[in-house]
Design an enzyme around this catalytic site. Sequence first.
Site, PDB file in Angstrom:
ATOM      1  CG  HIS A  88      40.458  11.384   3.723  1.00 14.05           C
ATOM      2  ND1 HIS A  88      41.612  12.114   3.971  1.00 14.05           N
ATOM      3  CD2 HIS A  88      39.881  11.956   2.638  1.00 14.05           C
ATOM      4  CE1 HIS A  88      41.712  13.085   3.074  1.00 14.05           C
ATOM      5  NE2 HIS A  88      40.690  12.996   2.242  1.00 14.05           N
ATOM      6  CG  HIS A 142      37.528  11.104  -1.292  1.00 17.45           C
ATOM      7  ND1 HIS A 142      36.796  12.229  -1.020  1.00 17.45           N
ATOM      8  CD2 HIS A 142      38.818  11.413  -1.009  1.00 17.45           C
ATOM      9  CE1 HIS A 142      37.607  13.183  -0.604  1.00 17.45           C
ATOM     10  NE2 HIS A 142      38.843  12.708  -0.578  1.00 17.45           N
TER      11      HIS A 142
END
Length: 137
Positions: A101, A103
Site C-alpha cells: 500500500h 500512504h
Amino acid sequence: MTDNNCIFCKIAAGEIPSATLFEDEKFRVILDVGPAAKGHMLILPKDHYADICEMPEDLVGEAFKLAKKMAEKQQRVLGCDGINVLQNNHEAAGQTVFHFHIHLIPRFKKDKINIGWKPGELSEADRDELLTSFQES
C-alpha cells in the site's frame, strides 16, 4: 489472488466498509482510519502482494501513477502545502500490514507530523562498495 487473512484484501474487495475515494478494477483508494493528518489516504491493490518486491513491475507503475493523480487531487481539495508519498516494505522498514500500500499524507506548514531521519554521511568506502555491488548484481 487474495489472502483470506488480510484485512487490506477484505477492504479492497469491499467486504469491510471503507471511506472509498476512488476505485477501479485494480485499486481502491481509501481514507486511513488512523490518519497522520486530515485527508491521509491509502492506495490498495485489489490483488494481494505482501510488498513491492512481490508486485509485478507494471502494477507498481500503475500504483504510483494513481498516487500522482490522488496527490494532485489532495492539493486541490485540501490546499495542503506538501504531500508525503510513503511506501514501507517489511517490518524493519515500518510495514505493519503486509499488503502493499501507498500512504499519501497531506502536509501543512507548521504541522507537527514528523516523518524523517537524521542525515548521515556517505563514506567513500561505502560508496565504492555499493557502486561495485550494485553494478555486479
